[in-house]
Design a protein around this motif. Structure first.
Motif, mmCIF file in Angstrom:
data_model
loop_
_atom_site.group_PDB
_atom_site.id
_atom_site.type_symbol
_atom_site.label_atom_id
_atom_site.label_comp_id
_atom_site.label_asym_id
_atom_site.label_seq_id
_atom_site.Cartn_x
_atom_site.Cartn_y
_atom_site.Cartn_z
ATOM 1 N N ALA A 131 -86.282 74.482 -0.420
ATOM 2 C CA ALA A 131 -87.498 75.279 -0.265
ATOM 3 C C ALA A 131 -88.189 74.956 1.058
ATOM 4 O O ALA A 131 -88.682 75.860 1.759
ATOM 5 N N GLY A 132 -88.218 73.678 1.422
ATOM 6 C CA GLY A 132 -88.858 73.280 2.670
ATOM 7 C C GLY A 132 -88.182 73.881 3.884
ATOM 8 O O GLY A 132 -88.837 74.383 4.807
ATOM 9 N N PHE A 133 -86.852 73.853 3.887
ATOM 10 C CA PHE A 133 -86.127 74.441 5.010
ATOM 11 C C PHE A 133 -86.251 75.963 5.021
ATOM 12 O O PHE A 133 -86.204 76.595 6.078
ATOM 13 N N ALA A 134 -86.426 76.573 3.853
ATOM 14 C CA ALA A 134 -86.718 78.015 3.793
ATOM 15 C C ALA A 134 -88.070 78.293 4.456
ATOM 16 O O ALA A 134 -88.235 79.297 5.163
ATOM 17 N N GLY A 135 -89.027 77.398 4.232
ATOM 18 C CA GLY A 135 -90.321 77.526 4.893
ATOM 19 C C GLY A 135 -90.201 77.437 6.406
ATOM 20 O O GLY A 135 -90.888 78.156 7.141
ATOM 21 N N VAL A 136 -89.316 76.557 6.880
ATOM 22 C CA VAL A 136 -89.061 76.454 8.324
ATOM 23 C C VAL A 136 -88.546 77.776 8.873
ATOM 24 O O VAL A 136 -88.969 78.248 9.934
ATOM 25 N N LEU A 137 -87.615 78.393 8.148
ATOM 26 C CA LEU A 137 -87.070 79.686 8.584
ATOM 27 C C LEU A 137 -88.156 80.756 8.631
ATOM 28 O O LEU A 137 -88.139 81.633 9.500
#
Length: 301
Positions: A131-137
């Motif tokens: 989820a965190g890396f999705a937020g980065v995207l």
């Protein structure tokens, strides 16, 4: 640990984040006046002088042979790459965006610890990482042509910083923190000096630019020392979330001095990154409590 120690630790963390973010803003303000290599060299030289003086005064200088330790050598390489990438990103991306993406660092460290150090990560933390890396995207929002170079720079800085933190865990504890800072600052200065010509050559510096880098070097040192004090004063599970105060500084400075206004997608991405990080801290604390209780349990007669 009592609440007073936690409060002091939280205050140190807030000071550290303020120091780092203000340093980033000052560096960003001079990226048009000189290349990344020159910035690394000039700021690094000033930081090196300061940290060497402090280490000498405290008797923390040691043998440079410790650089031959694989963990320390890896840390140096990772720190140099992270600095090079992040300064490049500061010159090409809004301050709030770079600061937001950098908040994925704890998630990247957790991921790296699971992949390379064999640490156990449950499915809940795996979901938080994803989820965190999705937020980065969401913050980066790559277009049809893919990632921009600015996005590549800031992602590379997160990878480098995560590798640095993981390598730090493997460094001989007998090597003092201050001496590690001395070696790191010196190495960044040398590499920055070597990159000046390939990156466009030396540019004359005005007194204003020089003073900004001088203040940035002091703030960088303040940040380093404050975060060490934070980690040694309070409980990590309590003080770690205060690292997100850097976002407040970044958004405020970006708006007041660079005219940057976060859009709705960046706000959504930041919210996801912060929520994922806070949940990871929470799960890490829950995981440690049973382990500490088991270690402190009296042995049966």
């Amino acid at each position: 640990m009592n609440s007073t120690a936690n409060a002091k630790g939280a205050l140190f963390m807030v000071v550290a984040m303020a120091g780092f973010t203000c340093n980033d803003a000052l560096v960003k303000s001079v990226t048009d006046a000189m290349n990344v290599g020159q910035i690394m060299f000039v700021r690094g030289l000033m930081t090196t002088v300061l940290v060497v003086a402090i280490a000498w005064w405290m008797g923390a200088l040691g043998s440079w042979r410790v650089m031959l330790q694989p963990a320390l050598l890896l840390r140096l390489v990772a720190e140099i790459l992270a600095s090079l990438a992040y300064i490049s990103a500061l010159g090409a991306m809004p301050l709030a965006n770079t600061a937001s993406i950098l908040q994925a660092l704890p998630l990247a460290v957790t991921l790296g610890a699971a992949l390379f150090l064999g640490e156990q990560v449950g499915w809940r933390r795996w979901l938080a990482i994803i989820a965190g890396f999705a937020g980065v995207l969401i913050v980066i929002r790559p277009g049809p042509e893919g990632f921009s170079m600015a996005a590549v720079y800031v992602i590379a800085s997160v990878v480098g910083a995560a590798a640095r933190d993981l390598a730090t865990r493997r460094i001989d504890p007998n090597v003092s923190t201050l001496f590690i800072s001395v070696i790191t600052a010196t190495s960044i200065t040398v590499v920055g000096g070597a990159l000046i010509v390939p990156m466009g050559g030396w540019q004359p510096m005005s007194g204003d630019v020089l003073s900004r880098l001088a203040i940035a070097s002091v703030l960088l040192l303040v940040g380093y020392q404050a975060i060490i004090l934070a980690m040694r004063t309070g409980e990590i599970s309590f003080i770690a979330p205060f690292r997100y105060t850097s976002l407040i500084w970044a958004i405020a400075i970006g708006f007041l001095f660079f005219g940057e206004i976060p859009d709705i997608w960046m706000t959504v991405g930041v919210a996801i990154i912060v929520a994922s990080g806070l949940y990871t801290f929470y799960r890490e604390n829950r995981r440690r409590v049973p382990a500490v209780a088991q270690e402190s349990k009296p042995e049966s007669p």
